[in-house]
Design a protein around this motif. Sequence first.
Motif, PDB file in Angstrom:
ATOM      1  N   ARG A 128       0.843  -1.187   0.000  1.00 38.46           N
ATOM      2  CA  ARG A 128       0.000   0.000   0.000  1.00 38.46           C
ATOM      3  C   ARG A 128       0.884   1.245   0.000  1.00 38.46           C
ATOM      4  NH1 ARG A 128      -3.191   0.453   4.829  1.00 38.46           N
ATOM      5  NH2 ARG A 128      -4.568   1.868   3.712  1.00 38.46           N
ATOM      6  N   PHE A 129       0.491   2.232  -0.780  1.00 33.98           N
ATOM      7  CA  PHE A 129       1.271   3.466  -0.853  1.00 33.98           C
ATOM      8  C   PHE A 129       0.318   4.653  -0.876  1.00 33.98           C
ATOM      9  CE2 PHE A 129       0.459   2.039  -5.176  1.00 33.98           C
ATOM     10  CZ  PHE A 129       0.004   3.190  -5.806  1.00 33.98           C
ATOM     11  N   LYS A 130       0.881   5.838  -0.640  1.00 35.76           N
ATOM     12  CA  LYS A 130       0.058   7.044  -0.668  1.00 35.76           C
ATOM     13  C   LYS A 130       0.859   8.228  -1.170  1.00 35.76           C
ATOM     14  CE  LYS A 130       0.807   8.347   4.185  1.00 35.76           C
ATOM     15  NZ  LYS A 130       0.137   8.648   5.477  1.00 35.76           N
ATOM     16  N   HIS A 131       0.127   9.221  -1.601  1.00 40.41           N
ATOM     17  CA  HIS A 131       0.742  10.460  -2.089  1.00 40.41           C
ATOM     18  C   HIS A 131      -0.246  11.593  -1.871  1.00 40.41           C
ATOM     19  CE1 HIS A 131       3.170  13.221  -4.351  1.00 40.41           C
ATOM     20  NE2 HIS A 131       2.225  13.412  -5.258  1.00 40.41           N
ATOM     21  N   THR A 132       0.246  12.740  -1.414  1.00 39.73           N
ATOM     22  CA  THR A 132      -0.616  13.870  -1.068  1.00 39.73           C
ATOM     23  C   THR A 132      -0.277  15.098  -1.905  1.00 39.73           C
ATOM     24  OG1 THR A 132      -0.845  13.097   1.215  1.00 39.73           O
ATOM     25  CG2 THR A 132      -1.338  15.417   0.794  1.00 39.73           C
ATOM     26  N   ARG A 133      -1.325  15.777  -2.347  1.00 42.35           N
ATOM     27  CA  ARG A 133      -1.146  17.066  -3.031  1.00 42.35           C
ATOM     28  C   ARG A 133      -2.124  18.084  -2.473  1.00 42.35           C
ATOM     29  NH1 ARG A 133       1.572  17.754  -7.856  1.00 42.35           N
ATOM     30  NH2 ARG A 133       1.240  19.943  -7.311  1.00 42.35           N
ATOM     31  N   ILE A 134      -1.752  19.348  -2.536  1.00 39.75           N
ATOM     32  CA  ILE A 134      -2.592  20.453  -2.079  1.00 39.75           C
ATOM     33  C   ILE A 134      -2.838  21.390  -3.255  1.00 39.75           C
ATOM     34  CG2 ILE A 134      -2.634  22.518  -0.641  1.00 39.75           C
ATOM     35  CD1 ILE A 134      -1.220  20.998   1.509  1.00 39.75           C
ATOM     36  N   ALA A 135      -4.079  21.867  -3.369  1.00 43.70           N
ATOM     37  CA  ALA A 135      -4.424  22.769  -4.463  1.00 43.70           C
ATOM     38  C   ALA A 135      -5.592  23.658  -4.029  1.00 43.70           C
ATOM     39  CB  ALA A 135      -4.789  21.963  -5.701  1.00 43.70           C
ATOM     40  N   PRO A 136      -5.869  24.700  -4.795  1.00 43.23           N
ATOM     41  CA  PRO A 136      -6.979  25.593  -4.451  1.00 43.23           C
ATOM     42  C   PRO A 136      -8.348  24.911  -4.499  1.00 43.23           C
ATOM     43  CG  PRO A 136      -5.467  26.658  -5.973  1.00 43.23           C
ATOM     44  CD  PRO A 136      -5.060  25.232  -5.900  1.00 43.23           C
ATOM     45  N   SER A 137      -8.448  23.769  -5.196  1.00 43.55           N
ATOM     46  CA  SER A 137      -9.725  23.057  -5.249  1.00 43.55           C
ATOM     47  C   SER A 137      -9.482  21.566  -5.039  1.00 43.55           C
ATOM     48  CB  SER A 137     -10.419  23.277  -6.595  1.00 43.55           C
ATOM     49  OG  SER A 137      -9.757  22.564  -7.625  1.00 43.55           O
ATOM     50  N   LYS A 138     -10.531  20.886  -4.595  1.00 42.16           N
ATOM     51  CA  LYS A 138     -10.438  19.449  -4.352  1.00 42.16           C
ATOM     52  C   LYS A 138     -10.119  18.696  -5.651  1.00 42.16           C
ATOM     53  CE  LYS A 138     -13.689  17.735  -1.791  1.00 42.16           C
ATOM     54  NZ  LYS A 138     -14.990  17.169  -1.338  1.00 42.16           N
ATOM     55  N   LYS A 139     -10.779  19.095  -6.736  1.00 44.76           N
ATOM     56  CA  LYS A 139     -10.592  18.415  -8.016  1.00 44.76           C
ATOM     57  C   LYS A 139      -9.164  18.553  -8.522  1.00 44.76           C
ATOM     58  CE  LYS A 139     -12.292  18.413 -12.762  1.00 44.76           C
ATOM     59  NZ  LYS A 139     -13.250  19.022 -13.721  1.00 44.76           N
ATOM     60  N   LYS A 140      -8.602  19.765  -8.431  1.00 42.23           N
ATOM     61  CA  LYS A 140      -7.234  19.980  -8.908  1.00 42.23           C
ATOM     62  C   LYS A 140      -6.231  19.166  -8.098  1.00 42.23           C
ATOM     63  CE  LYS A 140      -7.694  24.580 -10.961  1.00 42.23           C
ATOM     64  NZ  LYS A 140      -7.213  25.995 -10.937  1.00 42.23           N
ATOM     65  N   ALA A 141      -6.444  19.092  -6.796  1.00 39.18           N
ATOM     66  CA  ALA A 141      -5.545  18.316  -5.947  1.00 39.18           C
ATOM     67  C   ALA A 141      -5.634  16.832  -6.280  1.00 39.18           C
ATOM     68  CB  ALA A 141      -5.875  18.552  -4.474  1.00 39.18           C
ATOM     69  N   LYS A 142      -6.832  16.353  -6.544  1.00 37.28           N
ATOM     70  CA  LYS A 142      -7.028  14.935  -6.884  1.00 37.28           C
ATOM     71  C   LYS A 142      -6.347  14.588  -8.195  1.00 37.28           C
ATOM     72  CE  LYS A 142     -10.745  11.583  -7.761  1.00 37.28           C
ATOM     73  NZ  LYS A 142     -12.231  11.399  -7.802  1.00 37.28           N
ATOM     74  N   ILE A 143      -6.520  15.422  -9.197  1.00 33.63           N
ATOM     75  CA  ILE A 143      -5.896  15.180 -10.496  1.00 33.63           C
ATOM     76  C   ILE A 143      -4.386  15.252 -10.390  1.00 33.63           C
ATOM     77  CG2 ILE A 143      -5.613  16.141 -12.811  1.00 33.63           C
ATOM     78  CD1 ILE A 143      -8.570  16.972 -12.663  1.00 33.63           C
ATOM     79  N   ALA A 144      -3.880  16.212  -9.614  1.00 32.36           N
ATOM     80  CA  ALA A 144      -2.425  16.356  -9.446  1.00 32.36           C
ATOM     81  C   ALA A 144      -1.829  15.122  -8.779  1.00 32.36           C
ATOM     82  CB  ALA A 144      -2.120  17.604  -8.626  1.00 32.36           C
TER      83      ALA A 144
END
Length: 339
Positions: free
Chosen positions: A200-216
């Motif tokens: 199992r692995f994970k990766h986190t991103r932050i963005a001005p919107s939930k959708k942009k962070a998810k795609i990133a």
Amino acid sequence: MDSSIEFDHFLKTTFMKIEDTFGQKLDVDSILPMLKCIMADNDSAYADKHYAFTGNAVLMLAIKNLLVKKYPNDSDSDLKAMYNRVYQRERLAKEAYKAFKLRQHIKSLGKVEIFESIVGLLFHHFNISAVEGFIAEGLTVVLMQEIKTCPKVQDLGVLYELNHLIHSKEGKIKYTALGSVTSPVWEITLIANLKKDSVRFKHTRIAPSKKKAKIAAAKDVLNYIKSNPTAYNELLQTQEGDVAPIVLPIDLVQYCDIESPESSVPATPVPATPLVKSEPLSAMHTSDVTYIPYRSHDDTVYQLSQLLLSDNSSFGGNSNKRQREQSITKKDVYLSPFT
């Protein structure tokens, strides 16, 4: 063999490739006479059936069903945007004829009502699964063409590509969100394993919107897997027990640019980062990392101060309430020039 008999055999063989809801091949004999009339544009023989009228509505439903199957984790708004791009009856008809080798047998190729009549005929005699089987390959072609030309659809294509890669190996993927309507940013963590019982692995991103962070997050993981075959193979290893997911060692310079979605791969090549260096998988660092997007000096200082205050209850106020209101609550901080 008589040409008429040969044509009948061709149609039976072609449409028997389609299966109904129960996985059974279609009984083409039951629709053969009407199918031939439709293809010959002899509308007087079936005008009272209103197949084109029904087929128009059924086509929309079938497309939406197929999109939901391809993008099960996407929001309704994303699916609607995708649908609006691919609902092109002429193109879908052209690709369906091509997939089933029907072009030379259709009298009026430019008449979309013939295509819709075939759809209506399949739905009337069988079910929606038969219609989906008829249009699925053509829809995929149109979808891939749209992904190449539309940035918004490209983003959805990234999510589909990662989902398909993982689900094809019976793996799992989920996204967790941290943020609120009062927060200037959203933090999305992608958690997955490439196949059943693998690492199992994970990766986190932050963005001005939930959708942009998810795609990133999805783009970063895809790029990392594609450019690191060794790491990809190690992620396929079996992992026993309920072990916390490892943090993928993706360098900041390898992060996709959220403001320029088409630039998902850095212009300057970055050496591949091995997933495992001197430590075994079980010893990988698993602590959470928070990335503070840089927009201005004052904004960054404000976010950093809020982060530090939210983890220290001695500053007064309700720390639990403050944590709910803040989207950044983890202890490790990096300034990301990409978000």
